[in-house]
Structure formats: structure tokens, C-alpha cells
Scaffold this motif. Structure first.
Motif, short mmCIF file in Angstrom:
data_model
loop_
_atom_site.label_atom_id
_atom_site.label_comp_id
_atom_site.label_asym_id
_atom_site.label_seq_id
_atom_site.Cartn_x
_atom_site.Cartn_y
_atom_site.Cartn_z
N ASP A 28 -1.48 4.61 5.90
CA ASP A 28 -2.50 5.64 5.65
C ASP A 28 -3.25 5.27 4.37
O ASP A 28 -2.68 5.22 3.27
N ARG A 29 -4.55 5.00 4.50
CA ARG A 29 -5.34 4.58 3.34
C ARG A 29 -5.29 5.61 2.22
O ARG A 29 -5.24 5.26 1.05
N ARG A 30 -5.28 6.90 2.57
CA ARG A 30 -5.26 7.94 1.55
C ARG A 30 -3.98 7.86 0.74
O ARG A 30 -3.99 8.00 -0.49
N VAL A 31 -2.84 7.62 1.41
CA VAL A 31 -1.58 7.51 0.70
C VAL A 31 -1.59 6.29 -0.21
O VAL A 31 -1.14 6.34 -1.36
N ALA A 33 -4.17 4.94 -1.60
CA ALA A 33 -5.05 5.22 -2.74
C ALA A 33 -4.35 6.11 -3.76
O ALA A 33 -4.44 5.88 -4.97
N LEU A 34 -3.65 7.13 -3.27
CA LEU A 34 -2.95 8.02 -4.20
C LEU A 34 -1.80 7.30 -4.90
O LEU A 34 -1.54 7.54 -6.08
N LEU A 59 -9.17 -1.24 -2.44
CA LEU A 59 -9.60 0.15 -2.30
C LEU A 59 -11.01 0.38 -2.86
O LEU A 59 -11.65 1.38 -2.53
N SER A 64 -12.10 6.36 -4.06
CA SER A 64 -12.08 7.75 -4.48
C SER A 64 -12.29 7.78 -5.99
O SER A 64 -12.22 6.75 -6.66
N ALA A 337 1.84 12.07 0.18
CA ALA A 337 0.67 12.27 -0.68
C ALA A 337 1.02 13.11 -1.89
O ALA A 337 0.62 12.80 -3.01
#
Length: 911
Positions: A28-31, A33-34, A59, A64, A337
Motif C-alpha cells: 500500500d503506497r500510503r502505508v 509513505a507514512l 515517493l 504527500s 497506517a
């Protein structure tokens, strides 16, 4: 693990990040990134940063804001350069947030181009918010070509707010003041006080510059919806509750936290949890896994408690934090996340030891690492040639052909902390882009033009220069050389009258205007065997001070008085600068020698002038004035007279003095330019004094204080042994209450403590009480009805609102030395955060003191500066000498004004 040079904390290697690595490679790209953002908050080794840097590079294709911030703070030059390239690429999806992230770390290489883009667009809510979120105050543009943020023609609430904030960043606060005045009358019109946009929208912007934060805090009503929203995001931290008894078991604290959250008070519950964590025995910390598990169970109800939970988790240290939280995020139940976010937030508090500093907003990023190379001077600006500002200014004025002139820099004064007598050592002087290690420093405000000459005068006593060198040097500041330096070669003098601990003082000026000073403390030893070992300090410590330099508000003459290096402390070193061309500044430091006991001279002056009345008072004052005037070097007298001639009247004089004893305001002046008034400096000139090397919240003298409310600390003294009631002072308090709505505070310890802690809040603190200067320290300071308050007690407070303080109490203006530093009650208030202090040097008659204080507020609220009022008072004939007693610890051009605003019910504040 090693120790991080940037944070002083344990630095985690790549192996230490093993629990976090699965999240750094999550599908998961969002994970991912976080997780990268969380890692970017942690103290890492260089090798670990290289691994994290590779992920950040990936990223950055569509970053973000958190990823951009992590990249900006990373100690990798390749990442910073990649971020600059994105910020300069108008078509990149991350262009805007890259610009914001770079601005956040002080990298303004693309700031001008970003502002040009935004001002070229139609003003929308989003455009206005983006402008307000950029540090417009750092734009290197002269006032004549300053970009103007257009007002909102539709008067949309959100858009008007952000455009007003953006304009205020460019030093135009009129629109912001109008907006605030309107919303105070109609709180429901405040667009950010209720709803989901409130704190998130405020925190999305960069922190405001300090001058604007102070302006907002002075203008807003305490407790209003607007103030509460701004305080949570920008103004001040939320204080935690008092610390309970020490805890050996944290389970009960977590249980209380859960119960409190479920009762609906999440913020208070979090504050108490952090206090409980602070109460654990030294060397222990809550179990992070237990705290985090508890948080997960209650997180949906406890959003307001999150910062406090993060601070509590940080007590376990970086390694334990990663191990406990990252493994909790591997369960695949949606917590990945949140685990990354909590690591990110908790990591930011690793270096914050005291819970009372926990704010309610997002935790701050740590300071960016030193990348070595400065930002590029040129590059693709990303500005189209046909773009123009709404006021017709072309973008090229914001993106000059050469690198922009910087407007702030730090003093450079570097030398060894320990030197061998009569052996030459290097003293590097000039400018730097960051504070010197081991130095309390603040940036100096320098000209907004590409090139100018910086003059640095080194003032020294127990040192000599290499033959052929001079103590005053001129450095050329240019776009190519923004931080010039040079080296002088000094040798410590061997003499039995000189102290082994000596000071070097440098005064920095531009065009005759003093912009700052720097001091360094040097230990002189007899031989090389006395030098410290490798583990000892190598760079001299000290204090850097800055002076405000607004073109329209510069003192006509700045006199700097430093200490000599003689054991007896009798020598003083003088320097002066003036912006008037007819008054050349001093090129060599001037030395004067005081009497054998200058402290005794000052104490005798205080006692004799306070006690003498009748026909002998006037000749006594003249005699004391001549004694003081004789000490001042003749060139300084000449400079004062020349400045008065250049001004054509009373000049404004700022005394930067390391001497804590002599009231220079009373010095006799030869050939007075105002023939009808006493021939003393404080009556012939508008004088303000400031302690050299002052550190703390008010390290530089303020220029403006706006009063909404006033507190009057009043003493009754019935039955207090040794101190008679002050009937006129009691009436003085009542008159101030009637005239200005002042709140009367009893002169008792408990009431005074609450007042100094901001309850009730006030921008002016007026003391109508007894005071005493006692060199023994037995009963020194402010005399209350139930005790006394010495200066060191005042220093222990944090006067966050920087109040103006009027000490209408006997003798408290007289300074002394505390542990070798400039001391006294007036200076104690300055160190605690007061913007300025007025106080008498000797005992004053309370009837005359009452009359002076009432006329003071009437005059200053009508436009007279405090320093000018005191000058006029010293010029008045007096039978008691009370009018000559008052001195101002503050800038001679300080303005004190009243702010009449509507309260929450629509009523005006003040008469």
C-alpha cells in the motif's frame, strides 16, 4: 546504536529499523509513505538514512506533504536537490508542497517563484490559504517594490481571513486588524472556529513569524473562539495539569485515562496521562506496547488526547518506540497506517523532557541537518515571462538576476575557549547562516539590498592585536558572498591586574546603525599544559544580541558599554554608532575607569537622592550628575552633542550596557542643546537602556506594545511591620481602574503568582507597592503584604505575553549583579519576558509617583513614547527629585498604545 549529532538521542541503524522495514516496503503506497515519514522523524545513522532516502526518492514522484517534509529535513544533499527541482517544476504534482517543505526548513531558493505563481492567479480560498502558508516576510524585496496580496472583493470569510494573514506577513496588518475587529463583534462569522477546517487549516500553514504571533496575541480577546483556535495552532502550548504523586505502576494511570476519555474530556485525560508519565521514577518509562494498545481501543473517542499519548510513548526511547508500535502495525487489521502516524508523532517528542511544553497541535519537526553546501543561487524559476502581480509588479523583481540579498544572519565571532597568555590565537569575525555552537543567539536583521558594507568593531581589554591590524573591520556583503568573514590575530596580555576570565565584545553596524552585538568568554591560562583535553570545550561560549532596525525607527545614537577585564571590575569599554553622516562612529574602543567601588557609589547615590529634600536637593543632583558625566569618555560626549545637532533637538539614544550600577541617564552634559532644562543626559535626550547580553524571550528591545487590559498590583500594608500604608498608591490603583478598566490584584504572594502566570491576562502590569534594594539580599525586591519577592523569583516566570511593566515602587530600578550577570528587579522582568520596564532608581514620594504614573498613561496613550515622557519629566522642576528617578529599560522609540476592541458580547474594551 550510536548517538545522533543532530538530536543528541540514540541514533538507530538500519538493523534497528527491522520492525519498521515491512511497513517501509508495504504494498500500500500510503502505508509506505507514512512509514517513510515516521522514519524521517527518528534519529538515524547515515547508513540508515541512505536506505530511507531511496524510498523517499521513489515517493517524490507524487509526494504527500509529510513525505516532502521528511525529504526536506533529511541530512542527504541529493534529496534536498531533488526537492528543489520539483519545487521549480510548475507542472509537477508535488510542486506546491515541495515549496512549502523547503520554506519550512529555511530554504528559500524557490520561494519567490512560488509566490509569483500564486499572485498571478485569481484569488480563491485555496490560493489565499497557500499564500498565507508561505513565509512571505522572508522575501528579499524592498518596500517600494513589495508584492501586495489583493483583498477579497467578494469578502468571503475564509478567503478574506487568509488574504489578511498573507498581507500581514508582508507587514501590512490593517486588513487583519479590521477582520479581527469585525469577527469579535460577530463570533459566528469566524470561519475556522467550528467545523473540520479549523485547526487542520491553521496547521497546514507554516508557523507565523514571531512579530505576527505577538500582534495577534495582543489583538485578540483571551478566551474568544478566535483566540482559542489560534492559540491551539500557533500562539502558545497547552499546559498540563499539576504533577501527581510518583507512580510505580502505570496501569492505574491508563485505566484513569480510559475512564476520563469515555466521560467526554479527552484533552484533559491526555494531559493527566502525560503528567502521570512525568511522575514515574527517574530512568523508567511506561511500557509503549501497553500504552499503544490502550490507545487503539479508545482512539476514535480520544483524538484531542493524541499529542499527550505521543509524548507519553516517546518516554520509552526511539528503539523501544519502533519495536512496540511497528510490530503492532503488522496485523493487517487496518492499524498499519495509525502505527506509522503514532511513531511519527511520538518521535517528534523524543527530545522534549518536560510535559508542560506539550502543545495541542501537531508536534514540530526536528531541526534539519546541516547539509554543508548552501542552496543554489540560480535555477529554473518556473515563472512565465508574461506573469505579473495584481499591482503590476513583474515577477522578475522577486527573482533577481543574482542571488537575493539575505535579510537575516547570525553573528560570527569564533575563537578558542581557552588560550595561553601571550600566545597568538585566531578570532574569526563576520556573518554566518546559523548560530555559533555553545552560543545563545538570534539572527540580526540586515538590509534588504544586494550589497552593503558591514562594520564590525571588536572591543577588548586584556588582549592585543597583531601589529598592523585594527579592531574595526569592514566586510562587503554581496550576492556572491552573503556571509563574509575575516580573521584577526589576538594575544592575551599578561598583567597581575587582569582577570583570567576575559570577554571579547563585537558590535555589528550597517550605515552607522547598530544591528547587533556578540560576546565571547575566554579563559586565559599560564601554559599549554593548562589547556583542556580533547573532551573539553574548544569554542568560546557567549551571547549574540540583535537590535531592531526598521528604517523609520532607528535610534539616533547607540552607545555600547562593555566590561573590562581588570580584576577589580573598574574599567568599562565604550563604543558608539549613529546613522547620521555627520556623526562618525567610534573606530577604537574607548576605555574609562570608575572609582574604586562603583557599586558603593551607586548605592550612596540612591540613598542620598531618596532622602534629601529642600534647597540642598538641586545642588546634590548637579554634583552627582557631574560625577557620572566625568566618567564618560570625551569622544562619547562629543558624539552625543553632534547627534543632537544633526537631529536639531533631543536625540534618541539607546544605551546597551553591561554595567549594572551607574545611572548614565543622570550624567551631566557640557554645552546642553536644550538650554531651559537640566543639563543631564536623560533630560537633554530621549534615552532607553538595555542590558548587554540579555537572553530569553525579549533578547531584543520591543518597538510596540498594544494594551487591551491592565493589572494593577496594589499593596495595602495595614499591620505590615516596617512598611507604612501608601495612601496615594492605593488611590493610584483606583484611578487606573476607573480610567482604563484595570484589574486590581492584591499584593500578596498567591495573587501575584497567578498574575504573573497570566491570570487575569494583561498586557500592562502596574505595581503600586513598596520596593527595596538590599545589597545583602535579605529583603530585596518587591515588598508584598505577606512577604517579599526577589529578582531571581521573577526570572523564574515565563511572561509569554511580554507585558509592559511599570514598577512604581521605591528603589527597584537600581540594578545589581547576580552571579556575575546584569541583575536587579527591572532587569529580572526583562529576562522573564517583559517588553519594557519603567522603574525608579531611588525612593520616591508616593503622591508625586501617583501623579507621574497617571500622566504617563494619559500621555503615551495619546502618542507620546514612554522614553519621551520620561525625558520631559526630567526636564520639569521638582522639589522631591522623584521625576528624575525613573529609568526605562527598553527601546527609546518604544510605543505603548491602547487597543479598543469589542468583547464577546459586543461591548468595547476600555472607556
Amino acid at each position: 546504536m550510536t548517538t545522533s549529532a543532530a538530536t543528541g538521542q540514540e541514533a538507530l541503524g538500519w538493523a534497528d529499523l527491522a520492525p519498521l522495514q515491512p511497513l517501509l516496503s508495504d504494498g500500500d503506497r500510503r502505508v509506505r509513505a507514512l512509514a517513510a515519514e515516521a522514519a524521517g522523524r527518528l534519529p538515524l545513522t547515515t547508513a540508515a538514512w541512505e536506505h530511507v532516502g531511496d524510498l523517499l526518492t521513489e515517493l517524490l514522484a507524487s509526494p504527500s506533504l509529510g513525505v516532502a517534509r521528511a525529504t526536506a529535513h533529511a541530512p542527504l544533499a541529493r534529496l534536498r536537490q531533488e526537492l528543489r527541482s520539483i519545487a521549480a517544476d510548475g507542472g509537477h504534482p508535488g510542486q506546491r508542497i515541495a515549496s512549502v517543505a523547503l520554506a519550512e526548513v529555511g530554504d528559500d531558493s524557490v520561494l519567490a517563484a512560488e509566490v509569483a505563481r500564486l499572485l498571478a492567479r485569481p484569488l480563491t480560498d485555496r490560493t489565499a490559504a497557500r499564500l498565507a502558508g508561505l513565509p512571505l516576510e522572508r522575501l528579499p524585496v524592498t518596500p517600494a517594490r513589495m508584492p501586495v496580496v489583493p483583498p477579497d472583493p467578494a469578502d468571503h470569510a475564509v478567503r478574506s481571513w487568509w488574504s489578511a494573514v498573507a498581507a500581514a506577513r508582508r507587514f501590512d496588518t490593517d486588513r487583519l486588524d479590521e477582520w479581527l475587529a469585525r469577527v469579535m463583534k460577530e463570533p459566528e462569522a469566524w470561519p475556522l472556529a467550528g467545523g473540520p477546517v479549523s485547526h487542520l487549516a491553521l496547521r497546514a500553514a507554516l508557523p507565523l513569524p514571531q512579530f505576527l504571533i505577538w500582534h495577534l496575541d495582543r489583538r485578540l480577546l483571551i478566551g474568544s473562539a478566535v483566540h482559542d483556535a489560534l492559540r491551539a495552532a500557533w500562539l502558545e502550548p497547552v499546559r498540563l495539569s499539576s504533577t501527581p504523586e510518583r507512580l510505580d505502576d502505570f496501569a492505574s494511570a491508563l485505566s484513569r485515562f480510559v475512564d476520563a476519555v469515555r466521560s467526554g474530556s479527552a484533552a484533559d485525560a491526555g494531559a493527566n496521562l502525560a503528567s502521570d508519565a512525568a511522575a514515574l521514577p527517574a530512568g523508567t518509562a511506561p511500557d509503549p506496547a501497553e500504552v499503544y494498545t490502550t490507545w487503539l481501543d479508545i482512539a476514535q473517542q480520544a483524538g484531542a488526547a493524541r499529542p499527550y499519548v505521543a509524548w507519553t510513548l516517546a518516554r520509552a526511547g526511539a528503539a523501544n518506540l519502533v519495536t512496540a508500535l511497528a510490530r503492532s502495525g503488522h496485523d493487517g487489521d487496518g492499524t498499519s497506517a495509525d502505527a506509522c502516524l503514532m511513531i511519527r508523532d511520538a518521535a517528534a517528542w523524543l527530545t522534549t523532557a518536560e510535559p508542560p511544553g506539550v502543545p495541542s497541535g501537531s508536534p514540530p519537526w526536528p531541526a534539519p541537518a546541516d547539509l554543508g553546501a548552501p542552496p543554489p543561487t540560480r535555477g529554473d524559476s518556473g515563472v512565465d515571462a508574461d506573469m505579473s502581480f495584481d499591482v503590476g509588479i513583474q515577477p522578475e523583481s522577486l527573482v533577481p538576476e543574482e542571488s537575493p540579498a539575505h535579510t537575516a544572519a547570525y553573528a560570527r565571532l569564533a575563537c578558542p575557549s581557552t588560550v595561553v597568555v601571550e600566545e597568538e590565537f585566531d578570532l574569526e569575525i563576520g556573518l554566518a547562516d546559523r548560530p555559533t555552537p555553545r552560543v545563545l543567539g538570534q539572527p540580526m536583521t540586515l538590509p534588504n539590498r544586494p550589497a552593503y558594507t558591514l562594520t564590525v568593531q571588536v572591543i577588548m581589554d586584556g588582549f592585543t592585536l597583531r601589529p598592523g591590524e585594527a579592531p574595526t573591520v569592514e566586510l562587503s556583503v554581496t550576492p556572491e558572498e552573503r556571509y563574509p568573514t575575516t580573521v584577526l590575530h589576538l594575544s592575551a596580555v599578561s598583567a597581575p591586574t587582569l582577570d583570567s576570565v576575559r570577554q571579547l565584545l563585537a558590535v555589528f553596524s550597517v550605515d552607522g546603525t547598530t544591528v547587533g552585538s556578540a560576546t565571547r568568554v575566554v579563559m586565559v591560562v599560564a601554559s599549554a599544559k593548562d589547556l583542556p583535553g580533547e573532551a573539553g570545550p574548544t569554542v568560546a561560549k557567549g551571547v549574540d544580541a540583535a537590535l531592531p532596525t526598521a528604517a523609520s525607527k532607528t535610534a539616533d545614537l547607540t552607545i555600547t558599554i562593555g566590561k573590562g577585564d581588570d580584576i577589580e571590575g573598574r574599567r568599562l569599554l565604550w563604543s558608539y554608532q549613529s546613522p547620521h553622516e555627520s556623526v562618525p562612529g567610534s573606530t577604537e574602543p574607548l576605555v574609562c575607569t570608575l572609582g574604586s567601588k562603583p557599586d558603593e557609589f551607586a548605592r550612596k547615590l540612591m540613598k542620598s537622592l531618596g532622602a534629601k529634600q529642600g534647597p540642598l536637593l538641586e545642588p546634590l543632583i548637579r554634583g552627582k550628575a557631574k560625577r557620572i558625566g566625568e566618567v564618560i569618555p570625551a569622544p562619547v560626549h562629543s558624539a552625543i552633542r553632534a547627534t543632537a545637532a544633526a537631529v536639531g533637538g533631543p536625540p534618541t539614544v539607546l544605551l546597551q550596557s553591561a554595567d549594572p550600577y551607574i545611572p548614565w541617564e543622570l550624567a551631566h552634559v557640557e554645552d546642553p542643546w536644550l538650554g531651559s532644562v537640566p543639563a543631564v543626559l536623560g533630560a537633554q535626550a530621549v534615552v532607553g537602556r538595555w542590558a548587554l547580553d540579555t537572553s530569553g524571550p525579549t533578547a531584543e528591545p520591543a518597538r510596540l506594545v498594544s494594551m487591551r487590559t491592565m493589572n494593577v498590583i496594589r499593596g495595602l500594608y495595614q499591620g505590615v511591620i516596617g512598611f507604612n500604608p501608601l495612601k496615594h498608591a492605593e488611590q493610584e490603583a483606583l484611578d487606573l481602574e476607573a480610567a482604563y478598566g484595570a484589574v486590581i490584584v492584591d499584593a500578596k504572594i498567591e495573587s501575584l503568582v497567578a498574575c504573573l502566570e497570566g491570570e487575569p491576562p494583561a498586557q500592562v502590569l502596574h505595581f503600586a507597592i513598596h520596593g527595596k534594594f538590599d545589597p545583602t539580599g535579605v529583603q530585596d525586591g518587591l515588598i508584598l503584604e505577606d512577604g517579599s519577592v526577589e529578582p531571581d523569583v521573577i526570572v523564574g516566570f515565563d511572561l509569554t505575553h511580554q507585558p509592559f511593566v511599570f514598577l512604581n515602587a521605591c528603589q527597584v530600578g537600581m540594578a545589581g549583579e547576580t552571579l556575575g550577570q546584569y541583575g536587579g528587579m527591572a532587569q529580572a522582568f526583562v529576562e522573564a519576558g517583559a517588553s519594557a520596564v519603567i522603574a525608579p532608581l531611588w525612593s520616591v514620594k508616593d503622591d508625586v509617583a501617583k501623579d507621574i504614573s497617571l500622566r504617563f498613561y494619559q500621555a503615551v496613550f495619546s502618542g507620546t513614547s514612554p522614553a519621551e515622557f520620561l525625558r520631559a519629566e526630567r526636564a520639569r522642576p521638582s522639589e522631591s527629585g522623584t521625576n528624575l528617578a525613573y529609568v526605562l529599560y527598553g527601546h527609546p522609540l518604544l510605543e505603548l498604545s491602547r487597543s479598543k476592541e469589542a468583547d464577546g458580547d459586543g461591548h468595547r474594551v476600555g472607556p
